[in-house]
Design an enzyme around this catalytic site. Structure first.
Site, short mmCIF file in Angstrom:
data_model
loop_
_atom_site.label_atom_id
_atom_site.label_comp_id
_atom_site.label_asym_id
_atom_site.label_seq_id
_atom_site.Cartn_x
_atom_site.Cartn_y
_atom_site.Cartn_z
N CYS A 152 0.85 -1.28 0.05
CA CYS A 152 -0.13 0.03 0.08
C CYS A 152 0.77 1.34 -0.11
O CYS A 152 1.78 1.40 0.94
CB CYS A 152 -0.86 -0.04 1.07
SG CYS A 152 -1.84 1.53 1.46
N GLU A 190 -4.71 2.98 -10.39
CA GLU A 190 -5.24 1.47 -10.25
C GLU A 190 -6.60 1.40 -11.28
O GLU A 190 -6.67 0.20 -11.75
CB GLU A 190 -5.94 1.42 -8.87
CG GLU A 190 -4.86 1.54 -7.64
CD GLU A 190 -5.62 1.39 -6.17
OE1 GLU A 190 -6.32 2.42 -5.98
OE2 GLU A 190 -5.87 0.13 -6.02
N TRP A 214 -9.30 5.17 -0.29
CA TRP A 214 -9.54 5.99 -1.75
C TRP A 214 -8.72 5.40 -2.71
O TRP A 214 -7.75 4.96 -2.50
CB TRP A 214 -9.58 7.36 -1.49
CG TRP A 214 -8.43 8.13 -1.28
CD1 TRP A 214 -7.42 8.20 -1.85
CD2 TRP A 214 -8.21 8.36 0.22
NE1 TRP A 214 -6.51 8.84 -0.96
CE2 TRP A 214 -6.96 8.96 0.11
CE3 TRP A 214 -8.93 8.50 1.35
CZ2 TRP A 214 -6.44 9.38 1.26
CZ3 TRP A 214 -8.63 8.91 2.32
CH2 TRP A 214 -7.27 9.44 2.59
N1 ARG Z 1 -6.36 -2.16 -7.24
C1 ARG Z 1 -7.84 -2.36 -6.56
C2 ARG Z 1 -8.95 -1.95 -7.56
O1 ARG Z 1 -8.51 -1.44 -8.64
C3 ARG Z 1 -7.98 -1.71 -5.43
C4 ARG Z 1 -7.12 -1.97 -4.24
C5 ARG Z 1 -7.17 -1.09 -3.14
N2 ARG Z 1 -6.85 0.33 -3.28
C6 ARG Z 1 -6.99 1.41 -2.69
N3 ARG Z 1 -6.67 2.51 -3.22
N4 ARG Z 1 -7.24 1.21 -1.22
O2 ARG Z 1 -10.03 -2.18 -7.53
#
Ligand code: ARG
Length: 354
Positions: free
Chosen positions: A61, A229, A224
């Site tokens: 993270c 991602e 968030w």
């Molecule tokens: N990478 C994952 C997604 O795209 C979420 C993982 C957690 N991400 C976060 N910003 N807390 O759905």
């Protein structure tokens, strides 16, 4: 178990500057409870602090600077369907907070928890020919239970859960509970016509939370989104939505030959679009460069407290322009500290019917 409990309790009392004599008393109590019952029960303060440390210790993270701000909901006493569903809805509502996303974790009973079969509380279906390929298995499970989707690219999966001793069930969320953001680009109106969207809050629901020797198998948690991602991974990975060719057309690139660098340009514009769509809809999101800066601050604060920051480099380096961030340029020790979040073992993750 006592050894792990002791290490956790001692860390808590030292870090929180609590009374030493009370700590000894607490440890004696824990020892007695373990001897008598084979396990022990965290106080609410322990649960809260433990969950925060689990975040602080999460090697993958990049958002860990915010670990202190985690909201911890103690749901260990929940036993009925109705209570469970309302606790899940309340998590989604409070965490979404009308777009001003708050980090939340809801922790259920360690030894007789409701079980959640979803990877995240909110996720899109994956069918053979559309949707998110990552969710094919959960989609099949939902269908096996009698659920039917609209067969679009963005059907929200139902919650699939099982109360202790009961059968597996599914539950459709009320649609106004789930905030979603339509993706548009201010300079390229054709992008909006693709009808892309993404949900506001990623709430991971398939990991074990471990604190001081106790495992919580059901403890959905969220922060968030960081823009990459969604834009780099979920939308662009060839084994996910694989949207680069389509998006590039919307951006008017007529060639995607490697040496035109248009793949790279399209990827950057897609990130711009996702980020500004979230902001335009007043939904929290961080860009990768800011997140990496915040991670540097986290590293400095941890160093000040003489704590080593462990990490998984391949996750901390963002998948867009990684060399522009400082974490690209040094390594991390990928050691697991307790408390922490763990992936579940394979056996417990498969389809329960096959
Ligand atoms: N990478 C994952 C997604 O795209 C979420 C993982 C957690 N991400 C976060 N910003 N807390 O759905």
């Amino acid at each position: 178990m006592y050894k792990e409990a002791k290490a956790f309790i001692e860390r808590m009392y030292i870090e929180c500057d609590l009374n030493k004599a009370e700590m000894e008393e607490r440890l004696t109590h824990i020892k007695r409870e373990i001897d008598a019952t084979g396990t022990y029960t965290h106080t609410q303060d322990e649960l809260t602090f433990g969950a925060k440390l689990a975040w602080r210790n999460s090697n993958r993270c990049i958002g860990r600077a915010h670990w202190r701000s985690l909201n911890v909901v103690d749901a260990r006493d929940i036993s009925s369907d109705t209570q469970f569903l309302s606790s899940i809805e309340s998590h989604i509502k409070e965490a979404t907070n009308d777009g001003n996303v708050k980090p939340y974790i809801t922790i259920y009973h360690p030894s007789h928890p409701p079980r959640i079969y979803n990877n995240q509380l909110i996720r899109y279906t994956g069918y053979e020919d559309c949707g998110d390929p990552m969710e094919k298995r959960v989609t099949q499970l939902a269908q096996h239970l009698g659920w039917q989707g609209k067969h679009s690219d963005f059907d929200i999966l139902p919650l699939i859960y099982q109360m202790p001793g009961d059968t597996i069930k599914y539950y459709n969320y009320p649609s106004d509970l789930i905030k979603e953001v339509p993706i548009a680009h201010p300079n390229y109106p054709k992008l909006a016509q693709l009808g892309l969207k993404w949900y506001a809050v990623p709430i991971i629901s398939n990991m074990d939370l471990q604190i001081g020797g106790i495992t919580y198998p059901t403890a959905p948690f969220n922060g968030w989104y960081m823009v990459t991602e969604i834009a780099v991974r979920n939308f662009t990975d060839s084994y996910r939505y694989n949207l680069l060719p389509l998006v590039a057309q919307a951006f008017n690139f007529n060639s995607l030959k490697n040496n035109t660098f248009n793949k790279d340009r399209a990827l950057v514009e897609l990130n711009y679009a996702v980020y500004h769509s979230f902001k335009a809809n007043k939904v929290s999101m961080v860009d990768h460069l800011t997140a990496a800066k915040q991670f540097e601050t986290f590293e400095r604060t941890e160093a000040k407290h003489n704590r080593e920051v462990t990490g998984k480099w391949s996750w901390l380096a963002p998948p867009l322009s990684p060399t522009l961030t400082s974490n690209y340029h040094h390594g991390y020790k990928h050691a697991m500290k307790d408390p922490n979040f763990y992936y579940k073992k394979k056996e417990s993750r498969g389809c329960p019917f096959h």
